[in-house]
Design a protein around this motif. Structure first.
Motif, mmCIF file in Angstrom:
data_model
loop_
_atom_site.group_PDB
_atom_site.id
_atom_site.type_symbol
_atom_site.label_atom_id
_atom_site.label_comp_id
_atom_site.label_asym_id
_atom_site.label_seq_id
_atom_site.Cartn_x
_atom_site.Cartn_y
_atom_site.Cartn_z
ATOM 1 N N GLU A 1 0.846 -1.189 0.000
ATOM 2 C CA GLU A 1 0.000 0.000 0.000
ATOM 3 C C GLU A 1 0.884 1.242 0.000
ATOM 4 O OE1 GLU A 1 -3.923 -1.358 2.481
ATOM 5 O OE2 GLU A 1 -2.032 -1.263 3.580
ATOM 6 N N TYR A 2 0.651 2.122 -0.977
ATOM 7 C CA TYR A 2 1.440 3.340 -1.139
ATOM 8 C C TYR A 2 0.598 4.537 -0.720
ATOM 9 C CZ TYR A 2 4.383 0.289 -4.006
ATOM 10 O OH TYR A 2 5.178 -0.729 -4.454
ATOM 11 N N TYR A 3 1.211 5.437 0.046
ATOM 12 C CA TYR A 3 0.498 6.595 0.579
ATOM 13 C C TYR A 3 1.222 7.878 0.184
ATOM 14 C CZ TYR A 3 -1.585 3.047 3.625
ATOM 15 O OH TYR A 3 -2.233 1.935 4.105
ATOM 16 N N THR A 4 0.501 8.972 0.245
ATOM 17 C CA THR A 4 1.089 10.293 0.006
ATOM 18 C C THR A 4 0.360 11.324 0.850
ATOM 19 O OG1 THR A 4 1.710 11.895 -1.702
ATOM 20 C CG2 THR A 4 -0.440 10.858 -1.924
ATOM 21 N N ASN A 5 1.061 12.401 1.140
ATOM 22 C CA ASN A 5 0.498 13.532 1.900
ATOM 23 C C ASN A 5 0.041 13.125 3.297
ATOM 24 O OD1 ASN A 5 0.699 15.315 -0.399
ATOM 25 N ND2 ASN A 5 -1.121 14.329 -1.224
ATOM 26 N N ARG A 6 0.689 12.112 3.863
ATOM 27 C CA ARG A 6 0.345 11.685 5.220
ATOM 28 C C ARG A 6 1.124 12.522 6.228
ATOM 29 N NH1 ARG A 6 -2.131 6.402 6.181
ATOM 30 N NH2 ARG A 6 -1.230 6.560 8.275
ATOM 31 N N LEU A 7 0.445 12.951 7.277
ATOM 32 C CA LEU A 7 1.096 13.745 8.306
ATOM 33 C C LEU A 7 2.090 12.913 9.104
ATOM 34 C CD1 LEU A 7 0.829 16.717 9.058
ATOM 35 C CD2 LEU A 7 -0.676 16.058 10.937
ATOM 36 N N ASP A 8 1.876 11.598 9.158
ATOM 37 C CA ASP A 8 2.825 10.724 9.852
ATOM 38 C C ASP A 8 3.972 10.283 8.947
ATOM 39 O OD1 ASP A 8 1.472 9.085 8.169
ATOM 40 O OD2 ASP A 8 0.698 7.736 9.703
ATOM 41 N N HIS A 9 3.987 10.759 7.679
ATOM 42 C CA HIS A 9 5.091 10.551 6.724
ATOM 43 C C HIS A 9 5.224 9.108 6.258
ATOM 44 C CE1 HIS A 9 6.722 14.640 7.205
ATOM 45 N NE2 HIS A 9 6.393 14.506 8.483
ATOM 46 N N ILE A 10 4.248 8.263 6.459
ATOM 47 C CA ILE A 10 4.324 6.915 5.910
ATOM 48 C C ILE A 10 4.057 6.980 4.411
ATOM 49 C CG2 ILE A 10 1.879 6.427 6.388
ATOM 50 C CD1 ILE A 10 2.679 3.516 6.856
ATOM 51 N N TYR A 11 4.827 6.214 3.636
ATOM 52 C CA TYR A 11 4.621 6.190 2.187
ATOM 53 C C TYR A 11 4.465 4.779 1.640
ATOM 54 C CZ TYR A 11 9.576 4.920 1.612
ATOM 55 O OH TYR A 11 10.789 4.280 1.662
ATOM 56 N N LEU A 12 4.779 3.749 2.422
ATOM 57 C CA LEU A 12 4.636 2.379 1.934
ATOM 58 C C LEU A 12 4.441 1.442 3.110
ATOM 59 C CD1 LEU A 12 4.797 0.116 -0.200
ATOM 60 C CD2 LEU A 12 7.285 0.201 0.006
ATOM 61 N N ARG A 13 3.458 0.550 2.960
ATOM 62 C CA ARG A 13 3.264 -0.520 3.932
ATOM 63 C C ARG A 13 3.169 -1.845 3.170
ATOM 64 N NH1 ARG A 13 -1.272 0.846 6.169
ATOM 65 N NH2 ARG A 13 -0.462 1.789 8.086
ATOM 66 N N THR A 14 4.038 -2.775 3.506
ATOM 67 C CA THR A 14 4.074 -4.086 2.861
ATOM 68 C C THR A 14 3.655 -5.145 3.870
ATOM 69 O OG1 THR A 14 5.873 -3.370 1.416
ATOM 70 C CG2 THR A 14 5.487 -5.734 1.601
ATOM 71 N N THR A 15 2.625 -5.894 3.525
ATOM 72 C CA THR A 15 2.123 -6.960 4.389
ATOM 73 C C THR A 15 2.351 -8.291 3.697
ATOM 74 O OG1 THR A 15 0.415 -5.480 5.249
ATOM 75 C CG2 THR A 15 0.133 -7.842 5.652
ATOM 76 N N ASN A 16 3.190 -9.129 4.304
ATOM 77 C CA ASN A 16 3.469 -10.464 3.770
ATOM 78 C C ASN A 16 2.543 -11.453 4.468
ATOM 79 O OD1 ASN A 16 4.644 -13.056 3.171
ATOM 80 N ND2 ASN A 16 6.507 -11.969 2.562
ATOM 81 N N ILE A 17 1.586 -11.987 3.724
ATOM 82 C CA ILE A 17 0.590 -12.874 4.315
ATOM 83 C C ILE A 17 1.225 -14.191 4.748
ATOM 84 C CG2 ILE A 17 -1.649 -13.975 3.948
ATOM 85 C CD1 ILE A 17 -1.711 -10.931 3.858
ATOM 86 N N LEU A 18 2.162 -14.707 3.959
ATOM 87 C CA LEU A 18 2.772 -15.999 4.267
ATOM 88 C C LEU A 18 3.710 -15.903 5.462
ATOM 89 C CD1 LEU A 18 3.548 -17.240 0.634
ATOM 90 C CD2 LEU A 18 1.533 -17.693 2.032
ATOM 91 N N MET A 19 4.542 -14.865 5.505
ATOM 92 C CA MET A 19 5.500 -14.696 6.607
ATOM 93 C C MET A 19 4.873 -14.035 7.822
ATOM 94 S SD MET A 19 8.165 -16.048 5.319
ATOM 95 C CE MET A 19 9.367 -15.589 6.552
ATOM 96 N N GLU A 20 3.654 -13.528 7.670
ATOM 97 C CA GLU A 20 2.916 -12.891 8.768
ATOM 98 C C GLU A 20 3.700 -11.725 9.367
ATOM 99 O OE1 GLU A 20 2.163 -16.235 11.387
ATOM 100 O OE2 GLU A 20 0.110 -16.376 10.614
ATOM 101 N N ASN A 21 4.231 -10.874 8.508
ATOM 102 C CA ASN A 21 4.915 -9.683 9.004
ATOM 103 C C ASN A 21 4.506 -8.471 8.190
ATOM 104 O OD1 ASN A 21 6.398 -9.768 6.591
ATOM 105 N ND2 ASN A 21 8.091 -10.855 7.547
ATOM 106 N N VAL A 22 4.731 -7.298 8.767
ATOM 107 C CA VAL A 22 4.387 -6.018 8.156
ATOM 108 C C VAL A 22 5.620 -5.127 8.206
ATOM 109 C CG1 VAL A 22 2.892 -3.993 8.248
ATOM 110 C CG2 VAL A 22 1.986 -6.228 8.889
ATOM 111 N N ILE A 23 5.894 -4.441 7.088
ATOM 112 C CA ILE A 23 7.007 -3.486 7.035
ATOM 113 C C ILE A 23 6.438 -2.142 6.609
ATOM 114 C CG2 ILE A 23 9.258 -2.952 6.059
ATOM 115 C CD1 ILE A 23 9.650 -5.861 5.452
ATOM 116 N N GLU A 24 6.630 -1.129 7.443
ATOM 117 C CA GLU A 24 6.177 0.229 7.157
ATOM 118 C C GLU A 24 7.388 1.110 6.868
ATOM 119 O OE1 GLU A 24 2.152 0.349 9.952
ATOM 120 O OE2 GLU A 24 4.040 1.168 10.706
ATOM 121 N N HIS A 25 7.292 1.909 5.805
ATOM 122 C CA HIS A 25 8.371 2.809 5.409
ATOM 123 C C HIS A 25 7.898 4.249 5.568
ATOM 124 C CE1 HIS A 25 10.689 -0.499 3.456
ATOM 125 N NE2 HIS A 25 9.466 -0.998 3.276
ATOM 126 N N PHE A 26 8.790 5.098 6.097
ATOM 127 C CA PHE A 26 8.446 6.487 6.387
ATOM 128 C C PHE A 26 9.466 7.416 5.746
ATOM 129 C CE2 PHE A 26 6.969 3.811 9.809
ATOM 130 C CZ PHE A 26 5.694 4.251 10.071
#
Length: 760
Positions: free
Chosen positions: A442-467
Motif C-alpha cells: 500500500e502506497y500513501y502520500t500527503n500523510r502527516l505521519d510521513h508513511i509512504y509504503l506498507r508491505t504486508t506479507n501474508i505468508l511470513m505474517e509480518n508487516v514493514i512500514e516505510h516512512f
C-alpha cells in the motif's frame, strides 16, 4: 494482416490523380462538405455546445478533402489487396475532417507533461479504454481530443491522438501509427503480463542497497583509462545484459504460456491497433521508439506484439507504408522522405530530418517542384485543449482505476480521494485466478505521519512500514508481526540516525533481547545488546569481596581507595545504562501508541501551492484576486479611427465615400501589420536556423579537439536555440491561427462605429 508488398508510387504521376473521375468530387460536395448537409454519421454531442470549427468546414478544408478522396480512390485502385487508408473520418459532430488536422499540438502548464514519459503515463491514467468495434476495421468516426478530454473514454486511436498532440506540443517528433497488433495489445489485456510495479520496487531496492554500500567508500585514484573505450565496453555489457534479460523474459513467458495455454486467435493479424512513434532529432532523442498509449509504456521498433504497419501521420502530413511486413515490424525503415518506402499524402519538397542509426534512406530529391494543384494542409480545426488543475490532480476517471496483471492486481486512487491518503494498492497472488493472496503493498502520500509504503506479507505474517524523513522520532522503517502488537513482541525499527541526537540507527527487540546500533557518537558507542531475565539466585559460600583480580603482575597494584572509586564509577555507569535501556523501552511504547493513534485518525497535509486542497491558501488567493480586481485600472478603449480622422483633418459627419476610404485604409493598414508581424517572426526563425546550422558545421570541424567545457557549451547552445525555435514556431502558428479572427474583429468593430455608419 495485409502485407505491403508493392513499392509502386502513387505520386509518380500527379496528372493521373487529377484524371480520376470528378463524379465523386461532386457527390462529396453535395453530401458532406457543407455544414447543415446530410451526414452519414449522426452527431455525438449537442451542436450548440461545440466550437464552430468542429461542426463546419472551411473552403480550404473542402479542397483538401477533395484531394484526399482522389488519393484514396487511386490508392485503392493500385493496391486492391490493402485496406483503404484512414484519411477523412467523421468527427463527433458528424463532419468529415482530414485525419492529420485532428492533431492539436498543445503545451499544457504542468511540468510533468514536458517529457514523453510524463505524457504517456498521464494519458494512460486519464482515460478509460474501450476497444475498437469491429476490431478488424478502421474506425469511421474519430473524435477530437477536445471532446475526448470531456468524455474521457476512447479507443487506441483516441489515446494515440491525444498523446501525439501533447508530444508535438513539447517538441517531440511524434507520429500516430495505424497498424496491427496481437489480441492482448488491442484489448489491453495485461492478465499474462508481468506487473511493472513489482519490477520497479526491485530496482529501487537494489539501487538503494548499492548507495548504502558505497556511502563510505574510499575515493578511487584518478582514472587514466580511455573513457571512449570504457563507454564502448559499458555499451556492450548493457547490450549483453539487455539480451540476457530479453531471453530470460521470453523463457518465462514460454513457461507461463505452457502452463496456461491461451486459445488461438482467429483474427490474429487482422486486428487494427493504433500507437505512437517517436523519431530522433528533437528533444535529444537519439533512437526511435514506440509508445503503447493504453499503458504508457515504451516499446522497441521490433516488438513482436506489433504485427504490421499501414500508415503514420503527424499534424502536417500522412505517410503510407510501402514496405512489406512479412516479419511484423522488423526491418521497417522510418525514413519518411524515401518515396520508395513511404508514400506521402502531400508530396514533400525535402526529406525530414529523421536519420538515425540503423535507418537507410535515399537522398532528398533536390529537383522536386511543387505542384500548384496540390492543396496545402489546413491548420488543426480542434479547439484549444485544456485540462483543469482539479482534473489533472484527480488524474483517473472518477478518481480510481483498477488493472490486473500476472499474479497481481493494481488499484490506483487520486490523491486526497481516500481519507488515509492511499494512492495505490498492489495485491500479489500465487495463482492466476486471484484467490490466494500472498502480499499487499500500500502506497500513501500527503500523510502527516510521513508513511509512504506498507508491505504486508501474508505468508511470513509480518508487516514493514516505510516512512519519509520528518517525523519527531526519526522513524524510517518499522517491521513487526501481524499477530502480536505488544511492546515486547518481535519487531525491528530503523531510524534516520543523522536526525537523532543519540545517533540511533536501528533497534531490534525480541522477548528477552534488545539490540541497538549507533552511528557517529562522541563516546564511540556502536552497538548495545541487552538481555532480560530473572535475577539468578546463587547458593554456597559468599566470595570474599576484598579479593582482587590482577591482570598484569608487573603493573603497580591499585590501592583500596582507587578500587573503590573505580567500582563506584562503574556502578554509576551501570545505572545510566539501565536508565537508557528503560528509556529505549519507553520510546518503543510511545512510538507504538503514536502509530495506533495515527492509523486510527489518519491526517493529511496539503502543500501551500495546492490551492484546491489547502483551505488557507485558497482563501488567501481568493482575497488577493478580489483586491487585484479592485485596484485594476479601467480598460483603455483604443480608437481605431482617431489617427485617420486627424490625418485627414475631417470633423463632423462624413460622407459615404469618405467613410469607405477611411475604413478601407484602416483595414489595409491592420492587414499589413499582421503580415509584418508574421514576417518578423519568420525572419527571426530563419536567423536562428542559420545560427544552429553554423554551430553544427563548427562542431563537425572541431569535435575531435574540443574540451569538456566547449562540448557542454555546444550542447547548451543547441538546446537553447532549439527551444527558441520551438517557441517561435508556436508563436507563428498561433499568429496564423488568430490573424483571421483579429481581422474579422476589427472589421466588425469598424462596421458598427457610428462615425462610419451615420454618413451624409
Amino acid at each position: 494482416m495485409n502485407d505491403s508488398c508493392n513499392n509502386e508510387n502513387i505520386n509518380d504521376n500527379h496528372d493521373g490523380r487529377n484524371a480520376v473521375s470528378s463524379q465523386h468530387t461532386k457527390d462529396l460536395k453535395e453530401l458532406v462538405l457543407h455544414s447543415g448537409s446530410v451526414h452519414e454519421e449522426s452527431p455525438l454531442v449537442n451542436l450548440e455546445e461545440v466550437p464552430v470549427s468542429h461542426k463546419t468546414t472551411t473552403p480550404k478544408e473542402e479542397k483538401i478533402l477533395e484531394y484526399a478522396e482522389q488519393f484514396r480512390q487511386q490508392f485503392c485502385f493500385l493496391y486492391q489487396d490493402r485496406s483503404p487508408p484512414l484519411l477523412f473520418p467523421y468527427n463527433e459532430c458528424g463532419i468529415q475532417k482530414l485525419i492529420c488536422t485532428t492533431l492539436r499540438p498543445t503545451l499544457l502548464p504542468y511540468a510533468e507533461l514536458y517529457t514523453w514519459t510524463g505524457c504517456a503515463c498521464f494519458v494512460a491514467d486519464f482515460l478509460s479504454f474501450k476497444p475498437l468495434d469491429p476490431p478488424t476495421e478502421k474506425p469511421k468516426r474519430v473524435v477530437s481530443p477536445w471532446y475526448l478530454l470531456k468524455c474521457r473514454e476512447g479507443n487506441s486511436l483516441d489515446y494515440s491522438i491525444l498523446l501525439c498532440s501533447l508530444l508535438l506540443g513539447v517538441g517531440y517528433d511524434a507520429y500516430v501509427v495505424c497498424g496491427y497488433a496481437t489480441k492482448e495489445v488491442c484489448l489491453m489485456d495485461t492478465s499474462m503480463k508481468n506487473c511493472p510495479y513489482l519490477q520497479d520496487d526491485e530496482v529501487e531496492r537494489s539501487e538503494e542497497k548499492r548507495k548504502i554500500e558505497q556511502k563510505y567508500a574510499v575515493k578511487p585514484p584518478k582514472d587514466l583509462n580511455s573513457k571512449y573505450e570504457q563507454m564502448i565496453k559499458e555499451r556492450k555489457l548493457q547490450e549483453e545484459h539487455a539480451d540476457e534479460e530479453k531471453r530470460r523474459k521470453e523463457e518465462e513467458e514460454e513457461k507461463s504460456s505452457e502452463l496456461v495455454k491461451l486459445p488461438p486467435d482467429n483474427l490474429h493479424g487482422f486486428r487494427f491497433h493504433f500507437w505512437v512513434l517517436v523519431l530522433p532529432g528533437n528533444r535529444e532523442v537519439s533512437e526511435a521508439f514506440f509508445i503503447e498509449p493504453l499503458l504508457g509504456e515504451v516499446r522497441a521498433l521490433d516488438d513482436a506484439r506489433y504485427l504490421g504497419l499501414e500508415q503514420v501521420w503527424n499534424n502536417t502530413n500522412i505517410w503510407i507504408n510501402m514496405q512489406p511486413c512479412y516479419e511484423s515490424c522488423k526491418g521497417i525503415f522510418y525514413e519518411l522522405g524515401d518515396c520508395n518506402q513511404w508514400e506521402s499524402f502531400i508530396p514533400m519538397k525535402t526529406k525530414p530530418m529523421s536519420v538515425f542509426p540503423g535507418v537507410k534512406g535515399s537522398p532528398p530529391d533536390e529537383s522536386f517542384e511543387e505542384d500548384p494543384g496540390i492543396p496545402e494542409v489546413p491548420l488543426s480545426w480542434v479547439y484549444h485543449l485544456n485540462i483543469s488543475v482539479e482534473d489533472f490532480q484527480k488524474r483517473f476517471p472518477h478518481g480510481k482505476k483498477v488493472m490486473f496483471y500476472k499474479h497481481a492486481k493494481i488499484e490506483h486512487y487520486a490523491p486526497f480521494m481516500l481519507k488515509d491518503g492511499l494512492i495505490r494498492r498492489l495485491s500479489v497472488y500465487s495463482d492466476l485466478k486471484f484467490t490466494q493472496l500472498t502480499e499487499i503493498r500500500e502506497y500513501y502520500t500527503n500523510r502527516l505521519d510521513h508513511i509512504y509504503l506498507r508491505t504486508t506479507n501474508i505468508l511470513m505474517e509480518n508487516v514493514i512500514e516505510h516512512f519519509n524523513s520528518g517525523r519527531t522520532d526519526s522513524l524510517a522503517e518499522h517491521k513487526y508481526k501481524t499477530y502480536d502488537h505488544g511492546p515486547h513482541s518481535e519487531r525491528m525499527m530503523i531510524f534516520y540516525s543523522h536526525s537523532r541526537p543519540d545517533g540511533l540507527k536501528w533497534r531490534q527487540s525480541r522477548q528477552t533481547l534488545l539490540e541497538e546500533a549507533f552511528d557517529e557518537r562522541e563516546d564511540f558507542l556502536e552497538h548495545r545488546t541487552t538481555e532480560f531475565g530473572a535475577k539468578e539466585k546463587k547458593f554456597g559460600p559468599v566470595e570474599d569481596s576484598r579479593r582482587t583480580v590482577v591482570a598484569d603482575y608487573r603493573a603497580v597494584p591499585f590501592t583500596h581507595l582507587e578500587l573503590y572509586l573505580k567500582f563506584s564509577q562503574l556502578m554509576e555507569e551501570e545505572k545510566q545504562v539501565v536508565a537508557k535501556i528503560r528509556q529505549s523501552e519507553d520510546e518503543v511504547i510511545a512510538i507504538l501508541n503514536d502509530r495506533t493513534q495515527e492509523e486510527a485518525h489518519s491526517e493529511l497535509y496539503a502543500s501551500v501551492y495546492n490551492v484546491l486542497k489547502n483551505e488557507k491558501a485558497l482563501k488567501r488567493r481568493q482575497y488577493l484576486q478580489k483586491e487585484a480586481v479592485k485596484s485594476q485600472p479601467q480598460e483603455v478603449v483604443v480608437d481605431l479611427l482617431g489617427p485617420y480622422l486627424a490625418q485627414k483633418g475631417l470633423s463632423g459627419q462624413l460622407t459615404k465615400q469618405e467613410a469607405q476610404k477611411i475604413q478601407q485604409k484602416c483595414l489595409q493598414d491592420f492587414r499589413q501589420r499582421l503580415v509584418n508581424t508574421a514576417n518578423a517572426i519568420q525572419s527571426l526563425f530563419d536567423q536562428k536556423m542559420v545560427e544552429i546550422e553554423k554551430q553544427h558545421h563548427w562542431y563537425q570541424d572541431h569535435q575531435m579537439s574540443l574540451t569538456k567545457e566547449e562540448e557542454e557549451k555546444h550542447r547548451t547552445f543547441i538546446n537553447e536555440t532549439m527551444f527558441q525555435l520551438h517557441v517561435l514556431e508556436l508563436r507563428l502558428n498561433r499568429h496564423k491561427e488568430m490573424a483571421p479572427l483579429r481581422y474579422q474583429a476589427v472589421e466588425k468593430k469598424l462596421g458598427s462605429d457610428p462615425r462610419l455608419t451615420d454618413v451624409i
